[in-house]
Design a protein around this motif. Structure first.
Motif, PDB file in Angstrom:
ATOM      1  N   VAL A 105       0.912  -1.093  -0.155  1.00 26.63           N
ATOM      2  CA  VAL A 105       0.003   0.041  -0.011  1.00 26.63           C
ATOM      3  C   VAL A 105       0.981   1.365  -0.153  1.00 26.63           C
ATOM      4  O   VAL A 105       1.999   1.104   0.228  1.00 26.63           O
ATOM      5  N   ASN A 114      -5.472   5.567  -1.098  1.00 23.88           N
ATOM      6  CA  ASN A 114      -5.045   4.231  -1.602  1.00 23.88           C
ATOM      7  C   ASN A 114      -6.054   3.696  -2.494  1.00 23.88           C
ATOM      8  O   ASN A 114      -5.615   3.243  -3.608  1.00 23.88           O
ATOM      9  N   ALA A 165      -2.257   4.827   5.738  1.00 23.28           N
ATOM     10  CA  ALA A 165      -2.010   3.394   5.511  1.00 23.28           C
ATOM     11  C   ALA A 165      -1.142   2.910   6.308  1.00 23.28           C
ATOM     12  O   ALA A 165      -1.124   2.018   7.071  1.00 23.28           O
ATOM     13  N   GLN A 173      -3.505  -3.590   6.722  1.00 20.04           N
ATOM     14  CA  GLN A 173      -2.707  -2.984   5.090  1.00 20.04           C
ATOM     15  C   GLN A 173      -2.957  -4.070   4.132  1.00 20.04           C
ATOM     16  O   GLN A 173      -3.231  -3.722   2.926  1.00 20.04           O
ATOM     17  N   ALA A 177      -4.702  -3.651   0.688  1.00 16.06           N
ATOM     18  CA  ALA A 177      -4.178  -4.016  -0.645  1.00 16.06           C
ATOM     19  C   ALA A 177      -5.050  -4.943  -1.494  1.00 16.06           C
ATOM     20  O   ALA A 177      -5.289  -4.654  -2.647  1.00 16.06           O
ATOM     21  N   MET A 180      -7.927  -3.026  -3.137  1.00 19.50           N
ATOM     22  CA  MET A 180      -7.338  -2.251  -4.151  1.00 19.50           C
ATOM     23  C   MET A 180      -7.504  -2.884  -5.362  1.00 19.50           C
ATOM     24  O   MET A 180      -7.872  -2.799  -6.523  1.00 19.50           O
TER      25      MET A 180
END
Ligand SMILES: Nc1ncnc2c1ncn2[C@@H]1O[C@H](COP(=O)(O)OP(=O)(O)O)[C@@H](O)[C@H]1O
Ligand SMILES: [Mg+2]
Lengths: 264, 284, 293
Positions: A105, A114, A165, A173, A177, A180
């Motif tokens: 991240v 993010n 983040a 975290q 990720a 995302m």
């Protein structure tokens, strides 16, 4: 069957200087590697430390140069491409997603920012002056999708959206990720050790996140050392050793083989 | 015509070997500690001015002037490592912060020099011999020092440690080899090379406060052109750049040397992205 | 009063230079030693278009902006493609190249004699006494414009991308974005806004001297950024205030002019070193308290 999303053939890679130790010889990491990844499935790669798993991912992503071999990528509904001809950012735009080993991240960005980085890049100076409507709508959609994803894996988006983040726990975290990758348009995801640094009790959450990626019709290529985790998410499994895929099969079989080879 | 070509070649070899020597001194520190050690440029200037002050101002003989001009920057380099870089690294300074600190020290030293000595260019004394012998002296000493260094790094235990240090400083520590002394020696040698090279060049051409920075830029380009990571690469890059520069000086004049060096850097990146010796890593 | 107006105009110019440099040095974490040359390039673009091409203020400043944007791309071209410290090297080299160009191409730039006779923009009907106030208002207007532009920019997708790239280049590429592209864009953008400061400087001084844009100026701008703030706009203003006022303070302290210039640079150098010690010391302390929690 027989609907590959990635077809790797004859891939070889050596490093000019072996950085381990003082000897300066050529270190062959991959030699004529072949691998076919079927669409929509989970493919796990097992292999001992230093077997070249991360190197393989780096070559697919374009972070590591490689001139020998071929990597054909078959995006759904588009022309196949030889990835080795593209640079790293073009490969990502073509549909290759990546979870980096360790931190994946942007630590100095907050959670919301993010997630927005998973959006397809808008070029020129972005929407510096003109907040174009469809981009704004797109952003909202992505954020709510990511919020749903995080809620399902036990993380409250509304509470953490403005937090940096870097200030999140390792597990949060990792989930961020995953979120995302979940909202991105990538079709093939390369996950490099998603469980490293994660407490044992939190493995089910990571496994749930992984299942959600698969439910989005994404193909996943997974590197993982934690065999408990690998058994939680069955699929096709490959054993990487001496620069080649030595054996492919069910997760159970390959774990058995891997364990006996490692001598434990 | 033939005489002209020989002249260009000799000048090229002189300035090329000088660039190569400076590149060698810089890369000793840069490729092991990864600090963008731009203070090196100021160490060079301090050596050049000290040489000029001793040989022209105080009428010292050539050998003792050179000796002192080598010794002082060497000790200064060691001192700066001890009081600036080392504490900064110990308190976890990032790469950029070390770089900015190095820029700061460079400014302090260069302007201290110009405060004491004035900022007009200092010309070499003709009493020390005509420029031609000065040039040959420079060439010979450069070649000797470079050769000795190449031999040391490729054959001795010290050289082996140096290469291992460059490849993996932490591993060396774990093997029980003391990084502290090795780094200290590297800073000492690097500063000494800066001073020696500056003294030789001042003897030939004179010096001004920012000469060191120009030389530094050329040396860095030589390191890049040669393909970073190996000392022999820096030497090859320096010779290449020097010969090219002396040709251009004859054709266009010396004021365009730096622009030329950058043009070389850019063209090299187009045709040979890995450098002359092919070891540099490029952004994907 | 005249002295106050002069200082205020210089302050505005430095504010523009520092906020532009902040994008590169602070947000993108690319240490630049060529901000003085970029400032100078813009000023010469401005002056040459006004003197040689007889172009009025507004189109001339457009030319300066476009010219500097191109120069930014030129600097970014080699350095964005190579890893490591090539950016600082390229900017340092560029610093000397611009100086050599302005110094040696004397038929165009006036060389060491400088370039005089740059006309100031005039407000119709305004008297000569009011002219400095007009330039001051113009400076304040342009500075405000630049700060607003950066305020928007840093909150836009572009600003987020810059912060993401400087945070983690590998992940930035993995998200489908090109590091080379964004570096080129931001370096070029910063050079373009620097040109606004250059334009003001040229028409206020009416005269350009190559020495005004040497390495000292670059270090001054770097110090301003470091002293102010690497990321906050307010900090850029504070940095500009310090580097404008420090030389004045030194002058009042009665330093002889001949040594003043050298001493000033020594002080700036010491400030940079001290600041780096302070920053790393503060971070170490912060980390320790975080670990104790
Ligand atoms: N940039 C590099 N230079 C030299 N050797 C490398 C480099 N990257 C990886 N290696 C070597 O390649 C081998 C494979 O590394 P890697 O792919 O990271 O292994 P893993 O399977 O544990 O992910 C290791 O022996 C490592 O030392
Ligand atoms: Mg790995």
């Amino acid at each position: 069957m027989n609907n590959p999303v990635l077809h790797i053939s004859n891939l070889s890679k050596h490093f000019a200087i072996s950085r381990k130790g003082m000897n300066m010889q050529r270190a062959e990491v991959l030699s004529s590697l072949h691998l076919i990844v079927e669409r929509g499935q989970l493919n796990t790669i097992l292999g001992s430390n230093g077997a070249g798993k991360t190197t393989l991912f780096n070559i697919i992503s374009g972070f590591e140069e490689c001139r020998r071999g071929e990597i054909m990528f078959y995006p759904a509904g588009r022309k196949p491409v030889n990835l080795l001809r593209l640079d790293a950012s073009r490969r990502a735009r073509a549909g290759i997603g990546r979870l980096l080993q360790g931190t994946s991240v942007f630590g100095n960005l907050n959670v919301e920012e993010n997630i927005l980085m998973a959006q397809k890049p808008v070029y020129a100076f972005g929407n510096l002056f003109d907040k174009t409507k469809h981009i704004a709508i797109e952003k909202k959609k992505i954020i709510s999708k990511a919020a749903d994803f995080l809620a399902n894996t036990g993380m409250d988006y509304a509470q953490s959206r403005n937090r940096k983040a870097a200030s999140l726990s390792a597990a949060s975290q990792r989930l961020l990720a995953f979120a995302m990758l979940y909202v991105s348009e990538a079709e093939l995801l390369l996950l490099d050790e998603p469980c490293s640094g994660i407490h044992h009790d939190q493995l089910p959450e990571i496994a749930e996140a992984l299942r959600m990626l698969l439910s989005e019709q994404k193909t996943v290529l997974l590197i993982e050392h934690n065999l408990d985790f690998v058994s939680m998410v069955p699929g096709t499994c490959h054993y990487l050793s001496e620069g080649k895929i030595r054996e492919s099969g069910t997760t159970e079989d390959i774990i058995f083989m891997y364990k006996s080879e490692q001598g434990c | 015509m033939q005489e002209l070509l020989i002249q260009i070649l000799i000048n090229g070899l002189v300035s090329g070997s000088a660039i190569a020597l400076v590149a060698l001194g810089f890369s000793l520190v840069y490729h092991t500690t990864r600090i963008f050690h731009i203070t090196f440029a100021a160490l060079y200037a301090s050596g050049g001015y000290l040489f000029w002050y001793l040989s022209v101002g105080q009428q010292f003989d050539l050998a003792s002037s050179l000796f002192i001009a080598t010794l002082f920057p060497a000790l200064l380099s060691l001192f700066l490592w001890l009081i600036i870089y080392k504490p900064l690294t110990n308190s976890g300074a990032e790469h950029n912060e070390l770089m900015v600190a190095s820029v700061g020290i460079m400014m302090i030293i260069i302007y201290l020099i110009s405060l004491i000595m004035g900022d007009d260019p200092k010309l070499p004394s003709s009493a020390l011999g005509k420029t031609l012998p000065a040039r040959y002296l420079q060439l010979i000493v450069n070649i000797i020092v470079i050769t000795v260094f190449l031999l040391i790094t490729s054959t001795t235990r010290f050289g082996l440690r140096l290469r291992a240090f460059r490849d993996n400083p932490r591993l060396l520590g774990r093997l029980g080899i003391n990084n502290f002394y090795l780094t200290g020696i590297l800073f000492l040698l690097s500063g000494g090379i800066a001073g020696l090279s500056a003294g030789l060049s001042t003897n030939d051409l004179g010096i001004s406060p920012f000469t060191g920075v120009h030389v530094f830029i050329n040396a860095f380009i030589a390191v890049v052109a040669g393909g970073s990571g190996r000392i022999s690469g820096a030497v090859a890059g320096g010779l290449f750049l020097g010969i090219l520069q002396s040709a251009v000086v004859f054709l266009a004049g010396s004021e365009w040397i730096l622009s030329l060096s950058f043009a070389v850097l850019i063209i090299l990146m187009l045709v040979k992205p890995d450098g002359l010796t092919g070891l540099a890593r490029r952004e994907a | 009063m005249e002295y106050f107006v002069h200082t205020a105009i210089i302050l505005n110019i430095y504010a523009i230079l520092i906020v532009s440099a902040q994008l590169v040095i602070g947000h993108a974490k690319l240490i630049s030693l060529g901000q003085g040359a970029i400032f100078g390039a813009g000023a010469y673009f401005m002056a040459l278009s006004m003197i040689r091409l007889q172009i009025p203020f507004v189109p001339a400043i457009m030319i300066a902006i476009a010219g500097n944007a191109l120069i930014g791309l030129l600097i970014a071209w080699p350095s964005a493609r190579l890893k490591g410290d090539y950016f600082v090297l390229t900017t340092l080299g560029f610093q000397f190249i611009i100086f050599q160009l302005t110094y040696n191409l004397s038929s165009v730039t006036g060389g060491s004699d400088g370039l005089g006779g740059i006309p100031s923009p005039r407000w119709p009907g305004l008297s000569d006494e009011s002219q400095p106030y007009f330039i001051l208002s113009l400076s304040v207007f342009i500075t405000a414009l630049v700060f607003m532009l950066y305020y928007r920019l840093l909150r836009s997708d572009f600003g987020r991308n810059i912060r993401a790239m400087s945070d983690n280049e590998l992940l930035y590429k993995a998200s489908g974005r090109s590091v080379i592209k964004i570096k080129s864009q931001l370096i070029s953008f910063s050079a373009a806004t620097t040109a606004l400061g250059s334009g003001l400087y040229a028409v206020y001084m009416n005269y350009l001297d190559p020495h005004a844009f040497n390495l000292d100026k670059s270090i001054l701008i770097l110090t301003g950024v470091m002293l102010g703030s690497l990321t906050r706009l307010r900090g850029a203003l504070a940095g500009a205030l310090i580097i404008t006022l420090l030389p004045e303070v030194l002058r009042f302290a009665g330093l002889p002019a001949a040594q003043g210039a050298s001493l000033r640079q020594i002080i700036f150098g010491a400030v940079l070193v001290g600041l780096m010690f302070f920053i790393s010391w503060r971070r170490k302390k912060q980390n320790q308290t975080n670990n104790n929690e």
